[in-house]
Scaffold this motif. Structure first.
Motif, mmCIF file in Angstrom:
data_model
loop_
_atom_site.group_PDB
_atom_site.id
_atom_site.type_symbol
_atom_site.label_atom_id
_atom_site.label_comp_id
_atom_site.label_asym_id
_atom_site.label_seq_id
_atom_site.Cartn_x
_atom_site.Cartn_y
_atom_site.Cartn_z
ATOM 1 N N LYS A 122 -36.080 68.954 19.828
ATOM 2 C CA LYS A 122 -36.656 67.683 19.358
ATOM 3 C C LYS A 122 -36.033 66.551 20.176
ATOM 4 O O LYS A 122 -34.802 66.405 20.220
ATOM 5 C CB LYS A 122 -36.342 67.525 17.863
ATOM 6 N N ILE A 123 -36.900 65.754 20.805
ATOM 7 C CA ILE A 123 -36.400 64.618 21.588
ATOM 8 C C ILE A 123 -35.829 63.567 20.645
ATOM 9 O O ILE A 123 -36.406 63.277 19.602
ATOM 10 C CB ILE A 123 -37.551 63.975 22.401
ATOM 11 N N CYS A 146 -34.265 59.496 21.191
ATOM 12 C CA CYS A 146 -33.956 58.458 22.178
ATOM 13 C C CYS A 146 -32.968 57.481 21.527
ATOM 14 O O CYS A 146 -31.773 57.770 21.487
ATOM 15 C CB CYS A 146 -35.236 57.800 22.684
ATOM 16 N N GLY A 147 -33.457 56.369 20.974
ATOM 17 C CA GLY A 147 -32.525 55.451 20.307
ATOM 18 C C GLY A 147 -32.117 55.945 18.917
ATOM 19 O O GLY A 147 -31.144 55.467 18.340
ATOM 20 N N GLY A 148 -32.863 56.886 18.369
ATOM 21 C CA GLY A 148 -32.556 57.445 17.044
ATOM 22 C C GLY A 148 -32.853 56.503 15.882
ATOM 23 O O GLY A 148 -32.569 56.821 14.725
ATOM 24 N N GLN A 149 -33.434 55.339 16.161
ATOM 25 C CA GLN A 149 -33.634 54.329 15.114
ATOM 26 C C GLN A 149 -34.601 54.800 14.028
ATOM 27 O O GLN A 149 -34.445 54.427 12.859
ATOM 28 C CB GLN A 149 -34.133 53.013 15.723
ATOM 29 N N SER A 150 -35.570 55.613 14.412
ATOM 30 C CA SER A 150 -36.487 56.160 13.416
ATOM 31 C C SER A 150 -36.077 57.578 13.031
ATOM 32 O O SER A 150 -36.127 57.961 11.863
ATOM 33 C CB SER A 150 -37.924 56.177 13.962
ATOM 34 N N MET A 151 -35.668 58.344 14.039
ATOM 35 C CA MET A 151 -35.388 59.767 13.803
ATOM 36 C C MET A 151 -34.184 59.998 12.903
ATOM 37 O O MET A 151 -34.189 60.855 12.019
ATOM 38 C CB MET A 151 -35.138 60.428 15.146
ATOM 39 N N HIS A 191 -36.682 47.378 22.914
ATOM 40 C CA HIS A 191 -37.496 46.283 22.383
ATOM 41 C C HIS A 191 -36.957 44.935 22.879
ATOM 42 O O HIS A 191 -37.725 44.046 23.224
ATOM 43 C CB HIS A 191 -37.479 46.304 20.848
ATOM 44 N N THR A 227 -36.329 52.066 21.414
ATOM 45 C CA THR A 227 -37.100 51.991 22.665
ATOM 46 C C THR A 227 -38.613 51.926 22.406
ATOM 47 O O THR A 227 -39.107 52.361 21.362
ATOM 48 C CB THR A 227 -36.803 53.227 23.535
ATOM 49 N N ASP A 279 -45.706 48.171 15.206
ATOM 50 C CA ASP A 279 -46.384 47.053 15.873
ATOM 51 C C ASP A 279 -46.802 47.338 17.319
ATOM 52 O O ASP A 279 -47.943 47.007 17.694
ATOM 53 C CB ASP A 279 -45.474 45.808 15.835
ATOM 54 N N LEU A 301 -42.930 61.265 26.894
ATOM 55 C CA LEU A 301 -43.641 60.033 27.258
ATOM 56 C C LEU A 301 -42.753 59.308 28.262
ATOM 57 O O LEU A 301 -41.571 59.075 27.989
ATOM 58 C CB LEU A 301 -43.869 59.136 26.033
HETATM 59 C C1 LIG Z 1 -34.304 48.596 10.139
HETATM 60 C C2 LIG Z 1 -35.496 48.969 10.967
HETATM 61 C C3 LIG Z 1 -36.559 48.093 11.046
HETATM 62 C C4 LIG Z 1 -37.676 48.415 11.820
HETATM 63 N N1 LIG Z 1 -38.715 47.520 11.897
HETATM 64 C C5 LIG Z 1 -39.771 47.800 12.687
HETATM 65 C C6 LIG Z 1 -40.843 46.874 12.819
HETATM 66 O O1 LIG Z 1 -40.850 45.785 12.255
HETATM 67 N N2 LIG Z 1 -41.899 47.235 13.604
HETATM 68 C C7 LIG Z 1 -41.951 48.428 14.270
HETATM 69 O O2 LIG Z 1 -42.899 48.697 14.976
HETATM 70 N N3 LIG Z 1 -40.925 49.317 14.159
HETATM 71 C C8 LIG Z 1 -39.861 49.029 13.396
HETATM 72 N N4 LIG Z 1 -38.843 49.941 13.273
HETATM 73 C C9 LIG Z 1 -38.986 51.254 13.969
HETATM 74 C C10 LIG Z 1 -38.236 51.257 15.269
HETATM 75 O O3 LIG Z 1 -38.254 50.060 15.950
HETATM 76 C C11 LIG Z 1 -38.836 52.226 16.269
HETATM 77 O O4 LIG Z 1 -39.497 53.277 15.705
HETATM 78 C C12 LIG Z 1 -37.758 52.625 17.204
HETATM 79 O O5 LIG Z 1 -37.666 51.621 18.161
HETATM 80 C C13 LIG Z 1 -37.964 53.970 17.810
HETATM 81 O O6 LIG Z 1 -37.294 54.056 19.043
HETATM 82 P P1 LIG Z 1 -36.094 55.053 19.244
HETATM 83 O O7 LIG Z 1 -35.812 55.029 20.703
HETATM 84 O O8 LIG Z 1 -34.999 54.716 18.331
HETATM 85 O O9 LIG Z 1 -36.802 56.432 18.850
HETATM 86 P P2 LIG Z 1 -36.214 57.756 18.066
HETATM 87 O O10 LIG Z 1 -35.879 57.365 16.690
HETATM 88 O O11 LIG Z 1 -35.106 58.298 18.913
HETATM 89 O O12 LIG Z 1 -37.459 58.668 18.161
HETATM 90 C C14 LIG Z 1 -38.617 58.413 17.390
HETATM 91 C C15 LIG Z 1 -39.619 59.539 17.649
HETATM 92 O O13 LIG Z 1 -40.131 59.489 18.972
HETATM 93 C C16 LIG Z 1 -39.828 60.692 19.697
HETATM 94 N N5 LIG Z 1 -39.497 60.235 21.049
HETATM 95 C C17 LIG Z 1 -38.614 59.249 21.379
HETATM 96 N N6 LIG Z 1 -38.701 58.970 22.687
HETATM 97 C C18 LIG Z 1 -39.655 59.796 23.209
HETATM 98 C C19 LIG Z 1 -40.202 59.978 24.516
HETATM 99 N N7 LIG Z 1 -39.852 59.219 25.552
HETATM 100 N N8 LIG Z 1 -41.137 60.946 24.681
HETATM 101 C C20 LIG Z 1 -41.538 61.701 23.632
HETATM 102 N N9 LIG Z 1 -41.070 61.564 22.376
HETATM 103 C C21 LIG Z 1 -40.146 60.620 22.168
HETATM 104 C C22 LIG Z 1 -38.724 61.389 18.927
HETATM 105 O O14 LIG Z 1 -38.796 62.781 19.083
HETATM 106 C C23 LIG Z 1 -39.061 60.951 17.495
HETATM 107 O O15 LIG Z 1 -40.083 61.774 16.983
HETATM 108 C C24 LIG Z 1 -37.712 49.651 12.515
HETATM 109 C C25 LIG Z 1 -36.633 50.536 12.443
HETATM 110 C C26 LIG Z 1 -35.523 50.202 11.683
HETATM 111 C C27 LIG Z 1 -34.373 51.154 11.632
#
Ligand SMILES: Cc1cc2nc3c(=O)[nH]c(=O)nc-3n(C[C@H](O)[C@H](O)[C@H](O)COP(=O)(O)OP(=O)(O)OC[C@H]3O[C@@H](n4cnc5c(N)ncnc54)[C@H](O)[C@@H]3O)c2cc1C
Length: 291
Positions: free
Chosen positions: A27-28, A30-35, A77, A110, A123, A166
């Motif tokens: 499982k990929i 990246c920033g882990g913010q959602s995962m 972002h 990211t 968004d 991606l």
């Molecule tokens: C407090 C809080 C508030 C938020 N508010 C908002 C908001 O207002 N609007 C909004 O849109 N989002 C919001 N989010 C969500 C957040 O901004 C995004 O979902 C976040 O930026 C995901 O990026 P990440 O790198 O952390 O992804 P991860 O959490 O690391 O990954 C998310 C998913 O994407 C997959 N993934 C990651 N990178 C890749 C890649 N390059 N290729 C294939 N798969 C990949 C992972 O496997 C996982 O399934 C919020 C999150 C938090 C924690």
């Protein structure tokens, strides 16, 4: 949180081959913010986490007058929000990021992670669909390009194979006389939208007639919702208050929103009407100011 094996590839090639070797068990992250939110609640329990945050070749923003914008999947972002190239040529993206989450999340989360998470309330996907963007995916067999609109299949489900990454979001050049806007209903700035909208409007400057409209609503269906029937009402006409009301009403009847503590289904339907009107009107005003 359950234990997992941890891999940290440093290149796209290494990431793809690691995923391929794990045969669907990787499982990929990246920033882990959602995962990590899902993992902490044991709603997601991967055996193998492939952390791509170190794949620095995917951290870029490139702009070409003829081709448009390319955003590497690892771009945060905050980088999108602050980019001078984006502020000048695609200000709607900076505007959208300004309302996305809190600064800590914007600094680490990211664009690629957001796009791939598949949250219908997110968004960036709505704005990318309004902009007619494409996603460049890379896997063991090479690359493929998918329209952002076709990428979203269901709630948290996107068109990506277990061994694909991606790599880039490609945004075309914006046509002349086009305005864009994004807005969402938030209890406080930075919240996920209870309902949101992104709109693109292109007009004929001599007649004011709408030549193109792309309107996308968030958090009103299991994927970002393209309001095609509403667009049809606007295209070919001079947009006025009455047409906007009709377009908004049509969308509110078509959407199928969730109900939760932030709003009932009925409330979200009405907010879909209001935000479609409000954001499209703003895009129209911006189109009128463009040459
Ligand atoms: C407090 C809080 C508030 C938020 N508010 C908002 C908001 O207002 N609007 C909004 O849109 N989002 C919001 N989010 C969500 C957040 O901004 C995004 O979902 C976040 O930026 C995901 O990026 P990440 O790198 O952390 O992804 P991860 O959490 O690391 O990954 C998310 C998913 O994407 C997959 N993934 C990651 N990178 C890749 C890649 N390059 N290729 C294939 N798969 C990949 C992972 O496997 C996982 O399934 C919020 C999150 C938090 C924690």
């Amino acid at each position: 949180m359950k234990d997992f094996n941890y891999y940290a590839p440093k290149t796209v090639k290494e990431a793809v081959s690691t995923l391929a070797k794990l045969e669907g068990d990787g499982k990929i992250m990246c920033g882990g913010q959602s995962m990590l939110l899902l993992m902490k609640q044991n709603m997601l329990t991967p055996e193998n986490v492939v952390d791509i945050k170190g794949v620095s070749e995917l951290d870029y923003i490139k702009y070409d007058k003829g081709k448009g914008l390319a955003i590497g999947a690892l771009t945060t972002h905050s980088a999108v929000e602050k980019s001078s190239v984006i502020k000048k040529n695609y200000p709607v993206l900076a505007e959208m990021e300004d309302n996305l989450a809190v600064v800590q999340t914007r600094n680490w989360g990211t664009i690629g992670g957001n796009a791939c998470h598949g949250d219908p309330a997110a968004d960036p996907p709505a704005v990318f669909i309004a902009l007619n963007a494409k996603y460049r995916l890379v896997g063991p067999e090479g690359e493929r390009i998918v329209d952002a609109e076709d990428f979203y299949k269901d709630y948290l489900e996107v068109d990506i194979a277990h061994d694909e990454l991606l790599c880039e979001v490609q945004v075309p050049v914006i046509a002349a006389n086009t305005g864009l806007a994004h807005g969402k209903l938030m209890a406080q700035k930075g919240d996920m939208g209870v309902v949101g909208a992104a709109a693109l409007v292109t007009i004929d400057p001599s007649t004011g007639v709408c030549r193109d409209a792309r309107i996308v609503l968030t958090n009103v269906a299991s994927t970002p919702f393209r309001a095609r029937s509403s667009e049809k009402v606007l295209i070919g006409k001079v947009i006025d208050e009455k047409l906007l009301e009709e377009a908004g009403k049509i969308a509110s009847e078509e959407v199928n929103p969730p109900a939760d503590v932030h709003g009932s289904e009925e409330y979200r339907k009405d907010m879909a009407r209001i935000f479609l009107k409000r954001v499209t009107a703003q895009a129209l005003e911006r189109a009128k100011q463009k040459k």
